[in-house]
Write an enzyme that holds these catalytic residues in place. Structure first.
Site, PDB file in Angstrom:
ATOM      1  N   GLU A   1       0.535  -1.166   0.411  1.00  0.00           N
ATOM      2  CA  GLU A   1       0.121   0.129   0.202  1.00  0.00           C
ATOM      3  C   GLU A   1       1.174   1.103   0.185  1.00  0.00           C
ATOM      4  O   GLU A   1       0.449   2.276  -0.660  1.00  0.00           O
ATOM      5  CB  GLU A   1      -0.913   0.090   1.511  1.00  0.00           C
ATOM      6  CG  GLU A   1      -2.264   0.784   1.237  1.00  0.00           C
ATOM      7  CD  GLU A   1      -3.697   0.174   2.052  1.00  0.00           C
ATOM      8  OE1 GLU A   1      -4.331  -0.342   1.727  1.00  0.00           O
ATOM      9  OE2 GLU A   1      -3.449   0.824   3.034  1.00  0.00           O
TER      10      GLU A   1
ATOM     11  N   HIS B   1       6.843 -27.460  -0.484  1.00  0.00           N
ATOM     12  CA  HIS B   1       6.072 -28.190  -1.446  1.00  0.00           C
ATOM     13  C   HIS B   1       4.327 -28.126  -2.405  1.00  0.00           C
ATOM     14  O   HIS B   1       3.934 -28.791  -3.036  1.00  0.00           O
ATOM     15  CB  HIS B   1       5.497 -29.321  -0.476  1.00  0.00           C
ATOM     16  CG  HIS B   1       6.900 -29.888   0.303  1.00  0.00           C
ATOM     17  ND1 HIS B   1       6.954 -31.429   0.263  1.00  0.00           N
ATOM     18  CD2 HIS B   1       7.061 -28.995   1.016  1.00  0.00           C
ATOM     19  CE1 HIS B   1       8.002 -31.406   1.038  1.00  0.00           C
ATOM     20  NE2 HIS B   1       8.133 -30.278   1.829  1.00  0.00           N
TER      21      HIS B   1
ATOM     22  N   LYS C   1     -14.264   0.867  -3.657  1.00  0.00           N
ATOM     23  CA  LYS C   1     -15.722   1.325  -2.290  1.00  0.00           C
ATOM     24  C   LYS C   1     -16.995   2.057  -3.181  1.00  0.00           C
ATOM     25  O   LYS C   1     -17.690   2.326  -3.258  1.00  0.00           O
ATOM     26  CB  LYS C   1     -15.055   2.441  -1.636  1.00  0.00           C
ATOM     27  CG  LYS C   1     -13.945   1.533  -0.616  1.00  0.00           C
ATOM     28  CD  LYS C   1     -13.881   2.463   0.460  1.00  0.00           C
ATOM     29  CE  LYS C   1     -12.214   1.695   1.298  1.00  0.00           C
ATOM     30  NZ  LYS C   1     -11.800   2.889   1.921  1.00  0.00           N
TER      31      LYS C   1
END
Ligand code: PA5
Length: 426
Positions: A278, A299, A414
């Protein structure tokens, strides 16, 4: 407390050439003259924090710990990642006989919210709602649901004693609500942004509720603050890390993989990802922060790292002294062929796996590795580490000529969502 090893980082530039720029940026950070300078409160926070408020945090936590079995920490992003990172890193994933911490307000997943509300049935709980803006939708929805449950269970007055709000000192819907309802309230300083806020009440109250010594955490951060206040790149490992990752970025690496060898550090990696992602990812610039926990992820991701496209470098954070260890037992039949390890500790095996993997990735796979070692992941070590990464992040992002302290991009989804939801004004 933290050591940095760049000998396997394959840097194609000399750190020395960054010395003057680093000094200038150091002055910019400490004199608050750069972009985003309204959000530099974290730089001296380990010295300047509100002592009376920290005392109140400790007192409130002692009282509430006696009253409750579960604490709901209701927050998202910078308003929960640091606390969760600390609590899991220090107490482990199966903490014994303590207040159980459950994280809500960090998702719109109806399954998750319903599961938590079912789990709380018949159990004792309290809530710490955390939001600087006081308007974050994930957090507000969860808080409305769990506040109602709390009031239904304990009554309005009883709930008041079990709800603690951490928010802005004056603004926002949560501040208004907390004042109206008479909740205990802790203040998020104006000049500290979400991803830099773990050492403010945002992190300190839930961490204290988990029984962790927040004074020791702040003292670790303070020692790191003193250590990394040196403008000289030769003497400052936090700045060296910040510079090294930008040299690698310039050399063409698009992603940084933060690697630990402890499952309980997965949330530290999530905190680190937010801090760097950010802060840096804007103006079409920045290194993609990713993470892995080895040997588990060797793995699954190990093949790609070893032989896949060369897009990433690794930053390996090792812990010198594990909080817990076990000895591998001897077996008289040795059917599994493991007796060659009998008497050795599991941490010894973990450390050899780490050395072997570094060698494989660096020397055979040609993947640059930055090595960071923290002595011990206790309250003091966590505080120290937080400051190391915060100051190196600011240095690194300023080197990229980006404002490390804003996040304009997160508003776009948003706005779209509010429009779809029919929020007034959108
Ligand atoms: O770093 C940030 O600013 C964000 O991650 C915020 O912490 C997050 O969006 C939550 O915001 P708020 O505390 O206002 O609810």
């Amino acid at each position: 407390m933290i050591t940095l090893d760049l000998s396997k980082a394959k840097l194609n530039e000399d750190l020395e050439s960054y010395k003057d720029t680093v000094k200038d940026i150091h002055e910019m950070i400490h004199n608050k003259t750069g972009a985003g300078n309204d959000f530099l409160g974290w730089v001296e926070l380990p010295k300047n924090y509100d002592k009376a408020e920290v005392e109140l945090i400790k007192e409130t936590a002692i009282k509430l710990r006696e009253k409750t079995d579960i604490l709901l920490v209701c927050g998202i992003g910078g308003s929960y990642l640091g606390a969760r990172a600390a609590i899991e890193a220090i107490n482990g994933l199966f903490p014994a006989n303590d207040v159980e911490i459950i994280y809500v307000g960090n998702t719109f997943s109806s399954n998750y919210i319903k599961q938590v509300s079912d789990y709380l049935e018949g159990k004792d709980f309290a809530i710490n709602v955390i939001s600087k803006s006081g308007t974050t939708t994930e957090t507000s929805i969860a808080f409305r649901i769990f506040k109602e449950m709390c009031e239904a269970k304990y009554g309005k007055e009883g709930a008041k004693e079990r709800i603690v709000a951490t928010t802005d000192k004056a603004r926002g819907a949560l501040k208004t609500l907390a004042t109206e309802e008479g909740y205990t309230t802790f203040v998020i300083p104006d000049d500290v942004g979400g991803r830099y806020s773990v050492l403010t009440p945002v992190g300190l109250f839930p961490i204290a509720m988990a029984g962790i010594d927040i004074d020791k955490m702040l003292s670790g951060a303070k020692d790191a603050m003193v250590k990394y206040a040196n403008p000289d790149l030769d003497q400052n490992d936090a700045y060296k890390y910040g510079v090294a990752r930008q040299i690698l970025h310039k050399a063409g690496y698009a992603a940084e993989m933060f690697v630990t060898y402890e499952l309980q550090l997965a949330m530290v990696a999530e905190w680190w990802k937010q801090l760097y992602g950010e802060s840096e990812g804007k103006e079409n610039k920045g290194i993609l922060p990713t993470s892995a926990t080895f040997s588990t992820d060797l793995h699954s991701l190990g093949q790609f790292i070893q032989e896949g496209s060369k897009v990433l470098f690794e930053t390996i954070m090792q812990i010198k002294e594990p909080a817990g260890d076990m000895t591998i037992p001897s077996d008289k039949d040795d059917l599994d062929g493991l007796n060659y390890l009998a008497g050795k500790s599991v941490d010894y095996v973990n450390k050899q796996a780490c050395q072997g993997t570094i060698d494989a990735h660096v020397n055979t796979g040609n993947v640059p590795n930055i090595l960071i070692t923290l002595d011990k992941m206790d309250a003091y070590g966590f505080g120290y580490m937080v400051y190391f990464f915060e100051i190196s992040c600011a240095m690194s992002v300023y080197l990229l000529e980006v404002n490390p302290f804003n996040q304009p991009g997160v508003e776009i989804y948003k706005k779209n969502m509010f429009k779809l939801l029919g929020k007034p004004g959108y």
